[in-house]
Design a protein around this motif. Structure first.
Motif, PDB file in Angstrom:
ATOM      1  N   ASP A   1       9.129  35.114  78.440  1.00  0.00           N
ATOM      2  CA  ASP A   1       9.260  34.042  77.411  1.00  0.00           C
ATOM      3  C   ASP A   1       7.744  33.987  76.183  1.00  0.00           C
ATOM      4  O   ASP A   1       8.539  33.136  75.615  1.00  0.00           O
ATOM      5  CB  ASP A   1      10.366  33.122  78.202  1.00  0.00           C
ATOM      6  CG  ASP A   1       8.229  32.216  78.899  1.00  0.00           C
ATOM      7  OD1 ASP A   1       6.977  33.280  79.131  1.00  0.00           O
ATOM      8  OD2 ASP A   1       9.254  31.665  79.957  1.00  0.00           O
TER       9      ASP A   1
ATOM     10  N   ASP B   1       2.819  37.610  78.282  1.00  0.00           N
ATOM     11  CA  ASP B   1       1.866  36.797  78.584  1.00  0.00           C
ATOM     12  C   ASP B   1       0.959  37.503  79.441  1.00  0.00           C
ATOM     13  O   ASP B   1      -0.007  37.546  80.060  1.00  0.00           O
ATOM     14  CB  ASP B   1       2.772  35.644  79.601  1.00  0.00           C
ATOM     15  CG  ASP B   1       3.589  34.919  78.358  1.00  0.00           C
ATOM     16  OD1 ASP B   1       3.118  34.605  77.339  1.00  0.00           O
ATOM     17  OD2 ASP B   1       4.365  34.129  78.690  1.00  0.00           O
TER      18      ASP B   1
ATOM     19  N   SER C   1       5.339  33.081  85.306  1.00  0.00           N
ATOM     20  CA  SER C   1       6.567  31.159  84.935  1.00  0.00           C
ATOM     21  C   SER C   1       6.352  31.861  83.388  1.00  0.00           C
ATOM     22  O   SER C   1       6.070  31.986  82.723  1.00  0.00           O
ATOM     23  CB  SER C   1       5.558  30.566  85.038  1.00  0.00           C
ATOM     24  OG  SER C   1       6.478  29.257  84.730  1.00  0.00           O
ATOM     25  N   ASN C   2       7.830  31.869  83.687  1.00  0.00           N
ATOM     26  CA  ASN C   2       9.138  31.870  83.378  1.00  0.00           C
ATOM     27  C   ASN C   2       9.313  32.970  84.446  1.00  0.00           C
ATOM     28  O   ASN C   2      10.837  33.643  84.732  1.00  0.00           O
ATOM     29  CB  ASN C   2      10.191  30.503  83.211  1.00  0.00           C
ATOM     30  CG  ASN C   2       9.345  29.829  83.401  1.00  0.00           C
ATOM     31  OD1 ASN C   2       9.228  28.657  84.416  1.00  0.00           O
ATOM     32  ND2 ASN C   2       9.677  29.094  82.491  1.00  0.00           N
ATOM     33  N   GLU C   3       8.689  34.302  83.820  1.00  0.00           N
ATOM     34  CA  GLU C   3       9.385  35.724  84.236  1.00  0.00           C
ATOM     35  C   GLU C   3       9.766  35.577  86.143  1.00  0.00           C
ATOM     36  O   GLU C   3      11.038  36.376  85.496  1.00  0.00           O
ATOM     37  CB  GLU C   3       8.710  36.743  83.051  1.00  0.00           C
ATOM     38  CG  GLU C   3       8.162  36.597  81.864  1.00  0.00           C
ATOM     39  CD  GLU C   3       7.040  35.612  81.783  1.00  0.00           C
ATOM     40  OE1 GLU C   3       6.782  35.002  82.705  1.00  0.00           O
ATOM     41  OE2 GLU C   3       6.704  35.218  80.494  1.00  0.00           O
TER      42      GLU C   3
ATOM     43  N   ASN D   1       5.375  32.174  76.890  1.00  0.00           N
ATOM     44  CA  ASN D   1       5.391  30.981  76.549  1.00  0.00           C
ATOM     45  C   ASN D   1       3.672  30.429  76.986  1.00  0.00           C
ATOM     46  O   ASN D   1       2.704  29.359  77.375  1.00  0.00           O
ATOM     47  CB  ASN D   1       5.938  30.068  77.700  1.00  0.00           C
ATOM     48  CG  ASN D   1       5.348  30.210  78.945  1.00  0.00           C
ATOM     49  OD1 ASN D   1       4.651  31.494  79.442  1.00  0.00           O
ATOM     50  ND2 ASN D   1       5.837  29.896  80.029  1.00  0.00           N
TER      51      ASN D   1
ATOM     52  N   ILE E   1       2.059  31.523  80.054  1.00  0.00           N
ATOM     53  CA  ILE E   1       1.114  31.704  80.616  1.00  0.00           C
ATOM     54  C   ILE E   1       2.694  32.504  81.858  1.00  0.00           C
ATOM     55  O   ILE E   1       3.402  33.036  81.333  1.00  0.00           O
ATOM     56  CB  ILE E   1       2.390  29.985  81.929  1.00  0.00           C
ATOM     57  CG1 ILE E   1       1.895  29.007  80.694  1.00  0.00           C
ATOM     58  CG2 ILE E   1       2.079  29.670  83.381  1.00  0.00           C
ATOM     59  CD1 ILE E   1       2.420  27.544  80.872  1.00  0.00           C
ATOM     60  N   PRO E   2       1.406  33.240  82.116  1.00  0.00           N
ATOM     61  CA  PRO E   2       2.280  34.259  82.725  1.00  0.00           C
ATOM     62  C   PRO E   2       3.108  34.174  84.273  1.00  0.00           C
ATOM     63  O   PRO E   2       2.482  32.997  84.824  1.00  0.00           O
ATOM     64  CB  PRO E   2       1.067  34.562  83.504  1.00  0.00           C
ATOM     65  CG  PRO E   2      -0.356  35.206  83.221  1.00  0.00           C
ATOM     66  CD  PRO E   2      -0.193  33.691  82.183  1.00  0.00           C
TER      67      PRO E   2
HETATM   68 CA   LIG Z   1       5.485  33.656  80.800  1.00  0.00          CA
END
Ligand SMILES: [Ca+2]
Length: 390
Positions: free
Chosen positions: A211, A91, A218-220, A213, A215-216
């Motif tokens: 993950d 991400d 979140s939720n890493e 997903n 989106i940087p």
């Molecule tokens: Ca992410």
């Protein structure tokens, strides 16, 4: 970590300042650095020995590769690690995690069957940070990689190797593992490694790559309502062996004494003519920051290791984003040599023509990679270059 901490030698700063001035002069002249006056500190130390070894320096030559549109920008599906413990998640988060244990790099942890699981381990080798060991569980087999060997289910593999949807080969300067399930893995055998995934794994992955997903952060870097530091996040990905208890890394010291000159050096190279097309595709500031951070932390003897690896990573990210980096290396700035009169090209075809397949590069749909390639009109028939007409 033995990185020299914040202790700086005045001579070291002076040399870097000179370096910066030289590069800046070139940049202002609007020229791609070719035979620059750049002299890096470690180069000064080893200049004589390099000369005596007769290293072949390939000067810049025009970029002749015709990259097909078959593999457009896909850097949003690439996770990488390089240089002095730097990581970029799928991400796009770039972070520093100086762990030397075994870590899950990427796995599809959220499905009932684990298609893949890639683990990596780094170590300090002669003051440089290199990846020493990779374990991949892929399509039901276990592939174990070191800089000198490839094992599949504990058996030595001769490349190229193909079996049950897994293909292992050498591609320019990289060891490449491709899996039909939608995964490509590239490792330069040293500091840099990347994994490219099919979109079907979006929001399905765990590990240092995050993950996926889209989106940087979140939720890493968020656990529940708690924000995690890169060190905390990295430590969570540790996977000790059955009899191992590896210690977590110590958080890095602050960069209080970091010179602005370092940022200028990094910026000058990363915004030079060779990277003009890249600057429009990949946020250069992230890599200027990474390069600066390394110069601040690096032992002076490792200065060009620290800089060169981030410049090389920016070049790779540029290629993944659909760009074509020009040859930015010179005989004095991060030089590379090639065997058998091959030429080092920053954006060469990843599919070498061979005797059995002399038109392979013409049909290649992959983006370019850096490495040693045959001069135009030649193809490689190990270990010699031969004319293509033969
Ligand atoms: Ca992410």
């Amino acid at each position: 970590m033995g990185k020299g901490g914040g202790t700086r030698i005045p001579l070291w700063i002076s040399i870097l300042a000179l370096v910066f001035i030289h590069i800046k002069v070139q940049a202002q002249g609007g020229e791609q650095p070719t035979k620059s006056e750049y002299v890096s500190p470690s180069l000064l130390q080893r200049q004589n020995s390099v000369k005596s070894q007769g290293v072949t320096i390939i000067p810049s030559f025009p970029n002749t590769l015709k990259v097909k549109a078959g593999n457009p920008s896909h850097n949003g599906r690439v996770c990488s690690t390089w240089g002095n413990f730097h990581f970029k998640t799928f991400d796009g988060d770039i972070f520093y995690f100086p762990g030397v244990c075994n870590y899950i790099f990427a796995s599809n942890c959220k499905s009932s069957y684990e298609d893949f699981n890639i683990q990596i381990r780094r170590a300090m080798v002669e003051n440089a940070t290199v990846i020493t060991h990779v374990i991949m569980k892929l399509e039901g087999v276990v592939i174990e990689l070191t800089p000198s060997s490839v094992l599949l289910d504990n058996k030595l593999v001769q490349m190229p190797y193909s079996h049950m949807g897994v293909f292992i080969e050498r591609s320019n300067n990289y060891l490449k593992v491709s899996a039909k399930l939608g995964l490509t893995f590239l490792w330069n055998g040293q500091d840099a490694l990347l994994v490219e995934l099919d979109k079907k794994y979006a929001n399905q992955t765990c590990g240092l790559c995050g993950d996926f997903n889209g989106i940087p952060v979140s939720n890493e870097f968020i656990s529940g309502k708690t924000k995690l530091t890169p060190i905390q996040f990295g430590n969570m990905q540790k996977m000790d062996g059955p009899t191992e208890q590896c210690d977590d890394p110590i958080p890095p010291t602050s960069l209080m004494n970091c010179s602005r000159e370092f940022a200028s050096i990094c910026e000058t190279v990363l915004t030079s003519k060779a990277f003009t097309s890249c600057n429009m595709l990949v946020n250069v500031q992230d890599y200027i920051d990474t390069c600066t951070q390394d110069l601040c932390h690096c032992d002076s003897s490792m200065a060009d290791f620290c800089m060169c690896n981030t410049f090389a990573e920016y070049s790779r990210q540029c290629a993944h984003a659909g760009g074509q980096p020009l040859n930015w290396r010179t005989s004095d700035l991060c030089p590379k040599s090639c065997p058998f009169n091959m030429q080092y090209h920053e954006c060469g075809s990843p599919c070498s023509d061979t005797c059995s397949n002399p038109e392979r590069s013409a049909l290649c749909e992959d983006h370019c990679t850096d490495g040693c390639v045959c001069p135009p009109g030649k193809l490689i028939s190990c270990p010699f270059l031969i004319a293509k007409t033969l």
